[in-house]
Design an enzyme around this catalytic site. Structure first.
Site, PDB file in Angstrom:
ATOM      1  N   GLY A   1     -82.535   7.038 183.294  1.00  0.00           N
ATOM      2  CA  GLY A   1     -81.243   6.368 183.245  1.00  0.00           C
ATOM      3  C   GLY A   1     -80.835   5.688 184.541  1.00  0.00           C
ATOM      4  O   GLY A   1     -79.872   4.926 184.566  1.00  0.00           O
TER       5      GLY A   1
ATOM      6  N   CYS B   1     -78.281  -2.880 151.071  1.00  0.00           N
ATOM      7  CA  CYS B   1     -79.097  -4.068 151.323  1.00  0.00           C
ATOM      8  C   CYS B   1     -79.349  -4.779 149.994  1.00  0.00           C
ATOM      9  O   CYS B   1     -79.772  -4.159 149.005  1.00  0.00           O
ATOM     10  CB  CYS B   1     -80.418  -3.685 151.970  1.00  0.00           C
ATOM     11  SG  CYS B   1     -81.560  -5.078 152.104  1.00  0.00           S
TER      12      CYS B   1
ATOM     13  N   CYS C   1     -83.465  -4.660 149.417  1.00  0.00           N
ATOM     14  CA  CYS C   1     -84.232  -3.434 149.232  1.00  0.00           C
ATOM     15  C   CYS C   1     -83.354  -2.240 148.840  1.00  0.00           C
ATOM     16  O   CYS C   1     -83.856  -1.141 148.633  1.00  0.00           O
ATOM     17  CB  CYS C   1     -85.043  -3.090 150.475  1.00  0.00           C
ATOM     18  SG  CYS C   1     -84.072  -2.338 151.785  1.00  0.00           S
TER      19      CYS C   1
ATOM     20  N   CYS D   1     -80.953  -5.977 155.327  1.00  0.00           N
ATOM     21  CA  CYS D   1     -81.401  -5.231 156.506  1.00  0.00           C
ATOM     22  C   CYS D   1     -81.688  -6.187 157.662  1.00  0.00           C
ATOM     23  O   CYS D   1     -82.342  -7.214 157.481  1.00  0.00           O
ATOM     24  CB  CYS D   1     -82.713  -4.492 156.208  1.00  0.00           C
ATOM     25  SG  CYS D   1     -82.552  -3.150 155.039  1.00  0.00           S
TER      26      CYS D   1
ATOM     27  N   CYS E   1     -87.363  -3.513 155.754  1.00  0.00           N
ATOM     28  CA  CYS E   1     -86.886  -4.009 154.463  1.00  0.00           C
ATOM     29  C   CYS E   1     -88.063  -4.399 153.576  1.00  0.00           C
ATOM     30  O   CYS E   1     -88.107  -4.059 152.392  1.00  0.00           O
ATOM     31  CB  CYS E   1     -85.969  -5.208 154.702  1.00  0.00           C
ATOM     32  SG  CYS E   1     -85.056  -5.746 153.258  1.00  0.00           S
TER      33      CYS E   1
END
Lengths: 291, 378
Positions: free
Chosen positions: A30, A239, A242, A264, A270
């Site tokens: 980080g 979606c 899908c 998506c 997808c």
């Protein structure tokens, strides 16, 4: 593949310099490591940091996937992928599961990453405190002293003003219990995927000359308050292609009378689902929904 | 319809072909040669070399041609080429006193040792469009150019001492390098190390030299209008050729590796003084490749302003703010980040869209009545 430039464009010395920065970044999860970012043949803001990190970690046997907004087919993803094909000749793929290195802008793939994979983020502003304090000298001091009061005040002010935290992307996280870190402008929907990921996550900011990292299996916590816990976005729709109910959806305007569909943002995920026989309400036979 | 939203390889190929076609323009008009650019658009070449940080007029001309005259794009091309070049080492400091000057002026003294040499300058031209230039030279019947070369007009290596050195002898101006650790420290290299703050003057000067001319011009101008005033005088501006020397490790002595054209500006600025120190003038320094007077002068103004802390001046104006100036002066960085807004941001925007809808719905709910939802249905 062209011979006019070294493998992956950068000279070996530069790659070593970047690898040293990456090692330091991995050692201090980080923490933003300054590195001598080079000018690259694509503009700043197009992913020069990510491209340099990818160039430094890519080997001849790697399989590269490049996405932008979750999709392999957005223009910038196409352009970066063809850059690496030209300068390295490595194999490329659209399949998240087949890739060893994935360079991304603004998304983490929906398919869970696995050990041994490297996810390289393109980062515009690596400093999570930048919009609270414009001065680098100040923000470095704040990180050194672990002085993150300003960020908590900002989140608190959001709650007092809006009733909830009004940050939807580049939502700050705390890495390994120490450094507050910017997840690059991925939607907060993707934040939970960063936590304890088996994959190595590397972040490159070219213009700002910073590299940072989240090593595999590192704790990543989205900042929040006990009475206002962190939550990801949800949609009222599935979606349209899908039928997925648990993915980040792009809203697509389909005519000028307010019709829209949701699909998506992760095009590979997808397509996989469609290949498996999942269907959305507009997925019939590729003719597309009439407006 | 869905497919049309995502771009593709074909679109990029076509875009590049259209770009090449547009760059070439009307094929009835002869194609521009890079030698023509190098010889006849010299000021553009000089700016691209200075801000591209690479002294190579031929490549700069090529970059300008490839960029269709977009100088920041040309600078970017040069930078992206330069960054791949191996680094053999660093040249010896230039001896600018021995410059073969084509132009040398001082605004602070009527005459100076070595003389005032006006040289090639726009300064005293009348800005009237010369319509005769529209025709080719042989049609115009131009008078021949003066045959004297600049070297014959002013043959003065060695007898053109720096103007500021005259003041320095009397102690009226600070030493050229104010006494700090920097004297002994190795010179930094902004292309090999990331920037840190506070930055030393070597790093500041390198950043300013490759900084955007327009940005530095505006900042320098702002100091003249009261935003961090420094009372500047153009102590000396010179343009000409200097020899570049390099000390190969295996030889141990300097060898000449070439000659470059540079522009140097030394500003004389307001004096400072204190209880312990007598008042004296201070300096600002500007340098660039080729003939780049506007750039060198702007840089000298900003360099002086950035020394506010060192000289104990209050930092109140943008031009005195080191982080602000150095972080935003690079036009390749700036243009990249500004123009990246053209890249897709649907994911971020989708997140914002969802949030705004949620907030609006909350407001509607709070209103607790039957206002018709025209807006929500938009």
């Amino acid at each position: 593949m062209t011979d006019a430039y070294n493998f992956a464009y950068l000279d070996e010395q530069t790659k070593r310099m970047i690898r040293r920065a990456i090692l330091k970044a991995v050692a201090i999860p980080g923490y933003q490591v300054p590195f001598a970012a080079r000018e690259m043949p694509m503009p700043y803001g197009w992913g020069t940091g990510g491209v340099q990190v990818t160039a430094a970690v890519l080997g001849r046997d790697d399989v590269l996937k490049v996405i932008d907004q979750g999709s392999d087919d957005t223009t910038n993803a196409v352009s970066i992928r063809s850059f690496f094909v030209k300068t390295t000749g490595v194999a490329t793929t659209d399949k998240t599961v087949d890739a060893t290195v994935i360079q991304t802008r603004h998304r983490i793939p929906e398919t869970p990453l696995t050990a041994g994979q490297i996810l390289v983020y393109q980062v515009p502003i690596p400093e999570p405190l930048r919009f609270l304090e414009p001065r680098e000298t100040e923000t470095r001091r704040m990180h050194a002293l672990e002085d993150y009061g300003l960020m908590h005040v900002k989140l608190y002010e959001d709650i007092s003003k809006h009733g909830h935290i009004a940050t939807t992307y580049a939502y700050p996280v705390k890495v390994n219990g120490r450094y507050v870190t910017d997840p690059s402008p991925t939607p907060k929907f993707d934040n939970p995927k960063m936590n304890n990921s088996p994959a190595l996550q590397l972040f490159g900011a070219g213009r700002e000359k910073r590299i940072y990292a989240i090593p595999p299996f590192t704790e990543v916590v989205s900042l929040d308050f006990e009475d206002h816990p962190f939550a990801v976005q949800t949609w009222d729709n599935d979606c349209a292609l899908c039928g997925a109910t648990d993915t980040f959806l792009d809203e697509i305007i389909t005519d000028d009378r307010g019709s829209r569909m949701y699909v998506c943002s992760d095009s590979d995920y997808c397509q996989d689902r469609q290949a498996e026989g999942h269907q959305g309400d507009q997925s019939s036979s590729g003719s597309g929904a009439a407006a | 319809m869905y497919v049309a939203v995502k771009g593709g390889e074909k679109a990029i190929d076509n875009a590049h072909r259209l770009l090449a076609e547009e760059r070439r323009g009307d094929k009835e008009v002869p194609e521009l040669g890079t030698d023509q650019i190098k010889e006849q658009l010299g000021r553009a070449v000089d700016r691209v070399m200075t801000e591209g940080s690479l002294y190579d007029p031929k490549l700069a001309a090529l970059a300008i041609k490839q960029a269709a005259g977009d100088l920041i794009e040309a600078i970017f091309l040069i930078r992206a080429f330069r960054t791949t070049l191996p680094r053999f080492g660093y040249s010896a400091p230039l001896n600018v006193e021995n410059m073969r000057a084509r132009r040398r002026i001082s605004a602070t003294f009527k005459d100076v040792p070595g003389g005032q040499v006006l040289g090639p300058t726009f300064d005293y031209t009348h800005r009237l469009l010369d319509f005769a230039l529209e025709a080719e030279a042989d049609e115009r019947g131009d008078a021949p150019f003066p045959t004297q070369t600049s070297a014959e007009v002013i043959d003065l290596p060695g007898n053109m001492p720096r103007v500021l050195a005259q003041l320095s002898r009397e102690g009226l101006i600070e030493a050229a390098t104010p006494g700090t650790d920097e004297d002994t420290a190795e010179v930094g290299d902004i292309t090999r190390a990331p920037r840190t703050f506070p930055a030393d003057r070597d790093i500041r000067l390198q950043t300013l030299t490759r900084g955007d001319e327009g940005f530095l011009l505006a900042l320098g101008y702002s100091t003249q209008r009261g935003y961090g005033r420094t009372h500047p005088f153009a102590g000396e501006i010179r343009v000409g050729e200097v020899t570049v020397e390099f000390v190969p490790e295996e030889l141990g002595f300097p060898i000449e590796i070439g000659e470059i054209t540079i522009t140097e500006c030394e500003m004389i600025n307001q004096f400072s003084g204190s209880a312990t120190e007598k008042p004296k003038f201070t300096r600002g320094y500007g340098l660039g490749f080729g003939h780049v007077e506007r750039k060198a002068m702007s840089m000298a103004l900003v360099d002086r302003s950035l020394r506010a802390d060192e000289l104990g001046e209050a930092r109140t104006a943008p031009a005195q703010d080191e982080e602000f100036v150095l972080s935003h002066s690079d036009n390749v960085e700036a243009t990249g980040f500004v123009e990246h807004l053209k890249l897709p941001h649907y994911v971020d925007f989708q997140s914002e869209l969802e949030l705004v809808r949620k907030m609006r719905a909350a407001v509607d709910a709070a209103q607790d009545n039957q206002t018709d939802n025209i807006e929500a249905a938009e």
